[in-house]
Motif scaffolding. Structure first.
Motif, PDB file in Angstrom:
ATOM      1  N   LEU A   1      21.524  10.276  18.376  1.00  0.00           N
ATOM      2  CA  LEU A   1      21.920   8.919  17.993  1.00  0.00           C
ATOM      3  C   LEU A   1      20.714   8.011  17.840  1.00  0.00           C
ATOM      4  CD1 LEU A   1      25.098   8.636  20.245  1.00  0.00           C
ATOM      5  CD2 LEU A   1      25.028   8.708  17.743  1.00  0.00           C
ATOM      6  N   ILE A   2      19.681   8.215  18.669  1.00  0.00           N
ATOM      7  CA  ILE A   2      18.428   7.475  18.488  1.00  0.00           C
ATOM      8  C   ILE A   2      17.854   7.775  17.107  1.00  0.00           C
ATOM      9  CG2 ILE A   2      16.016   7.312  19.225  1.00  0.00           C
ATOM     10  CD1 ILE A   2      16.959   7.770  22.090  1.00  0.00           C
TER      11      ILE A   2
ATOM     12  N   VAL B   1       0.845  -1.191   0.000  1.00  0.00           N
ATOM     13  CA  VAL B   1       0.000   0.000   0.000  1.00  0.00           C
ATOM     14  C   VAL B   1       0.881   1.241   0.000  1.00  0.00           C
ATOM     15  CG1 VAL B   1      -1.755   1.294   1.270  1.00  0.00           C
ATOM     16  CG2 VAL B   1      -1.829  -1.204   1.224  1.00  0.00           C
ATOM     17  N   SER B   2       0.617   2.147  -0.921  1.00  0.00           N
ATOM     18  CA  SER B   2       1.449   3.344  -1.034  1.00  0.00           C
ATOM     19  C   SER B   2       0.745   4.605  -0.542  1.00  0.00           C
ATOM     20  CB  SER B   2       1.869   3.551  -2.497  1.00  0.00           C
ATOM     21  OG  SER B   2       0.730   3.674  -3.342  1.00  0.00           O
ATOM     22  N   ASP B   3      -0.398   4.449   0.111  1.00  0.00           N
ATOM     23  CA  ASP B   3      -1.138   5.593   0.620  1.00  0.00           C
ATOM     24  C   ASP B   3      -0.387   6.211   1.793  1.00  0.00           C
ATOM     25  OD1 ASP B   3      -2.945   7.444   1.552  1.00  0.00           O
ATOM     26  OD2 ASP B   3      -4.688   6.149   1.308  1.00  0.00           O
ATOM     27  N   ARG B   4       0.013   7.467   1.656  1.00  0.00           N
ATOM     28  CA  ARG B   4       0.787   8.150   2.697  1.00  0.00           C
ATOM     29  C   ARG B   4       0.015   8.251   4.002  1.00  0.00           C
ATOM     30  NH1 ARG B   4       4.784  11.873   0.593  1.00  0.00           N
ATOM     31  NH2 ARG B   4       4.151  13.406   2.145  1.00  0.00           N
ATOM     32  N   GLU B   5      -1.313   8.228   3.926  1.00  0.00           N
ATOM     33  CA  GLU B   5      -2.119   8.372   5.134  1.00  0.00           C
ATOM     34  C   GLU B   5      -2.046   7.142   6.037  1.00  0.00           C
ATOM     35  OE1 GLU B   5      -6.061   9.365   3.980  1.00  0.00           O
ATOM     36  OE2 GLU B   5      -5.521  11.343   3.174  1.00  0.00           O
ATOM     37  N   ASP B   6      -1.519   6.038   5.521  1.00  0.00           N
ATOM     38  CA  ASP B   6      -1.418   4.821   6.326  1.00  0.00           C
ATOM     39  C   ASP B   6      -0.183   4.819   7.225  1.00  0.00           C
ATOM     40  OD1 ASP B   6      -3.726   3.487   5.428  1.00  0.00           O
ATOM     41  OD2 ASP B   6      -2.702   2.889   3.582  1.00  0.00           O
ATOM     42  N   VAL B   7       0.789   5.676   6.914  1.00  0.00           N
ATOM     43  CA  VAL B   7       2.068   5.623   7.616  1.00  0.00           C
ATOM     44  C   VAL B   7       1.936   6.066   9.066  1.00  0.00           C
ATOM     45  CG1 VAL B   7       4.453   6.413   7.656  1.00  0.00           C
ATOM     46  CG2 VAL B   7       3.314   6.014   5.460  1.00  0.00           C
ATOM     47  N   ALA B   8       1.432   7.276   9.282  1.00  0.00           N
ATOM     48  CA  ALA B   8       1.388   7.840  10.633  1.00  0.00           C
ATOM     49  C   ALA B   8       0.593   6.988  11.615  1.00  0.00           C
ATOM     50  CB  ALA B   8       0.840   9.268  10.598  1.00  0.00           C
ATOM     51  N   PRO B   9      -0.618   6.521  11.255  1.00  0.00           N
ATOM     52  CA  PRO B   9      -1.358   5.675  12.215  1.00  0.00           C
ATOM     53  C   PRO B   9      -0.591   4.424  12.617  1.00  0.00           C
ATOM     54  CG  PRO B   9      -2.826   6.431  10.479  1.00  0.00           C
ATOM     55  CD  PRO B   9      -1.434   6.804  10.052  1.00  0.00           C
ATOM     56  N   ALA B  10       0.123   3.813  11.660  1.00  0.00           N
ATOM     57  CA  ALA B  10       0.875   2.595  11.976  1.00  0.00           C
ATOM     58  C   ALA B  10       2.027   2.896  12.923  1.00  0.00           C
ATOM     59  CB  ALA B  10       1.394   1.957  10.685  1.00  0.00           C
ATOM     60  N   ILE B  11       2.757   3.979  12.668  1.00  0.00           N
ATOM     61  CA  ILE B  11       3.889   4.341  13.531  1.00  0.00           C
ATOM     62  C   ILE B  11       3.388   4.715  14.918  1.00  0.00           C
ATOM     63  CG2 ILE B  11       5.786   5.954  13.880  1.00  0.00           C
ATOM     64  CD1 ILE B  11       6.255   3.882  11.676  1.00  0.00           C
ATOM     65  N   ARG B  12       2.312   5.491  14.972  1.00  0.00           N
ATOM     66  CA  ARG B  12       1.790   5.914  16.268  1.00  0.00           C
ATOM     67  C   ARG B  12       1.178   4.753  17.043  1.00  0.00           C
ATOM     68  NH1 ARG B  12      -0.668  11.503  13.757  1.00  0.00           N
ATOM     69  NH2 ARG B  12       1.245  12.721  13.936  1.00  0.00           N
ATOM     70  N   ALA B  13       0.793   3.703  16.327  1.00  0.00           N
ATOM     71  CA  ALA B  13       0.242   2.522  17.001  1.00  0.00           C
ATOM     72  C   ALA B  13       1.332   1.589  17.496  1.00  0.00           C
ATOM     73  CB  ALA B  13      -0.704   1.769  16.066  1.00  0.00           C
ATOM     74  N   GLY B  14       2.587   1.905  17.181  1.00  0.00           N
ATOM     75  CA  GLY B  14       3.675   1.111  17.745  1.00  0.00           C
ATOM     76  C   GLY B  14       4.603   0.424  16.768  1.00  0.00           C
ATOM     77  N   ALA B  15       4.389   0.595  15.456  1.00  0.00           N
ATOM     78  CA  ALA B  15       5.290  -0.042  14.496  1.00  0.00           C
ATOM     79  C   ALA B  15       6.692   0.548  14.615  1.00  0.00           C
ATOM     80  CB  ALA B  15       4.773   0.138  13.075  1.00  0.00           C
ATOM     81  N   ALA B  16       7.693  -0.315  14.562  1.00  0.00           N
ATOM     82  CA  ALA B  16       9.092   0.126  14.653  1.00  0.00           C
ATOM     83  C   ALA B  16       9.681   0.395  13.282  1.00  0.00           C
ATOM     84  CB  ALA B  16       9.930  -0.929  15.367  1.00  0.00           C
ATOM     85  N   GLY B  17       8.953   0.008  12.239  1.00  0.00           N
ATOM     86  CA  GLY B  17       9.451   0.235  10.888  1.00  0.00           C
ATOM     87  C   GLY B  17       8.313   0.184   9.890  1.00  0.00           C
TER      88      GLY B  17
ATOM     89  N   GLY C   1      16.544  -2.558  18.100  1.00  0.00           N
ATOM     90  CA  GLY C   1      16.043  -1.346  18.732  1.00  0.00           C
ATOM     91  C   GLY C   1      16.002  -0.121  17.839  1.00  0.00           C
ATOM     92  N   GLN C   2      16.351  -0.286  16.572  1.00  0.00           N
ATOM     93  CA  GLN C   2      16.358   0.857  15.677  1.00  0.00           C
ATOM     94  C   GLN C   2      14.973   1.132  15.101  1.00  0.00           C
ATOM     95  OE1 GLN C   2      19.571   0.790  12.800  1.00  0.00           O
ATOM     96  NE2 GLN C   2      20.844  -0.462  14.151  1.00  0.00           N
ATOM     97  N   VAL C   3      14.796   2.333  14.593  1.00  0.00           N
ATOM     98  CA  VAL C   3      13.585   2.746  13.903  1.00  0.00           C
ATOM     99  C   VAL C   3      13.920   2.836  12.423  1.00  0.00           C
ATOM    100  CG1 VAL C   3      11.884   4.584  13.616  1.00  0.00           C
ATOM    101  CG2 VAL C   3      12.763   4.039  15.893  1.00  0.00           C
ATOM    102  N   LEU C   4      13.114   2.213  11.585  1.00  0.00           N
ATOM    103  CA  LEU C   4      13.459   2.136  10.170  1.00  0.00           C
ATOM    104  C   LEU C   4      12.240   2.465   9.318  1.00  0.00           C
ATOM    105  CD1 LEU C   4      16.068   1.366   8.647  1.00  0.00           C
ATOM    106  CD2 LEU C   4      15.102  -0.896   8.321  1.00  0.00           C
ATOM    107  N   LEU C   5      12.347   3.540   8.532  1.00  0.00           N
ATOM    108  CA  LEU C   5      11.255   3.952   7.652  1.00  0.00           C
ATOM    109  C   LEU C   5      11.756   4.029   6.220  1.00  0.00           C
ATOM    110  CD1 LEU C   5       9.732   6.933   9.696  1.00  0.00           C
ATOM    111  CD2 LEU C   5       9.065   4.538   9.785  1.00  0.00           C
ATOM    112  N   ALA C   6      10.952   3.525   5.289  1.00  0.00           N
ATOM    113  CA  ALA C   6      11.262   3.746   3.889  1.00  0.00           C
ATOM    114  C   ALA C   6      11.265   5.252   3.639  1.00  0.00           C
ATOM    115  CB  ALA C   6      10.209   3.068   3.011  1.00  0.00           C
ATOM    116  N   PRO C   7      12.068   5.742   2.687  1.00  0.00           N
ATOM    117  CA  PRO C   7      12.129   7.188   2.446  1.00  0.00           C
ATOM    118  C   PRO C   7      10.757   7.830   2.250  1.00  0.00           C
ATOM    119  CG  PRO C   7      13.859   6.082   1.230  1.00  0.00           C
ATOM    120  CD  PRO C   7      13.003   4.995   1.830  1.00  0.00           C
TER     121      PRO C   7
END
Length: 212
Positions: free
Chosen positions: A162-163, A84-100, A121-127
């Protein structure tokens, strides 16, 4: 070994991921789920370290699974892997606890690296996902002069930067030449002072305020 659970409603995708990941010496695929509800149930019984989670699934979608995991106090490191490439899906997933948050067109080797990174323990997001997050008017202030930023000590600012660069506690400890236990204390203080819940939100805060 990093215990991995795959949640995707397409059997071919699950089988392809399992076949490839099982070739890695440090990854162990402990189970597969065809929907979000099954994923949550398997997290409870199998206790995976990392959950590879699709967003669009029947019965319970990926976001619903993330929210349910939080409600039940379950805390695998969740790496969203979606087409899914909908930008609106990103923030809810991250705020719900996704680490990447990654997309399924990722190179296989990069996916393996991502699993290891979020497990560490890192946070990883596609560009594209990172851009979507930073373009939102989220709950974080937009100026570095905010009182919460001013409350950070110089060392806490170093830890926050560093985080934001994706370093694990162990890597931060090595970088700053301090004990890992000391880093954990600094991280806790940073989260408390910034009023954020986890490392993901802290990293986003740092980027938005020019601290990274």
């Amino acid at each position: 070994m990093i215990r991995v659970l795959i949640a995707d409603d397409h059997p071919v995708v699950r089988q392809g991921l399992r076949t490839f990941l099982d070739l890695q010496g440090d990854l162990d695929v402990v189970g597969e789920a065809a929907d979000g509800a099954e994923a949550v149930a398997l997290v409870e019984t199998l206790a995976p370290d990392v959950l590879l989670l699709d967003l669009k699934m029947p019965v319970l979608d990926g976001l619903g699974a993330l929210l349910l995991l939080g409600e039940r106090g379950l805390s695998p490191r969740v790496l969203v892997l979606t087409s899914v490439s909908d930008r609106e899906d990103v923030a809810p997933a991250i705020r719900a606890g996704a680490a990447g948050f990654l997309y399924k067109d990722i190179e296989p080797a990069a996916l393996v690296h991502a699993i290891r990174a979020v497990h560490g323990g890192q946070v990883l997001l596609a560009p594209e996902a990172a851009e979507a997050m930073l373009s939102l008017s989220g709950p974080f202030p937009a100026t570095p002069e905010d009182r919460r930023v001013a409350s950070l000590t110089e060392r806490e600012r170093e830890v926050l930067a560093l985080i934001a660069s994706g370093r694990s506690n162990r890597e931060i400890a090595r970088r700053l030449t301090v004990a890992e236990k000391t880093v954990k204390t600094h991280v806790s203080n940073v989260l408390m002072k910034l009023g954020v819940q986890d490392r993901t939100q802290a990293a986003l805060y740092a980027v938005r305020n020019g601290l990274a």
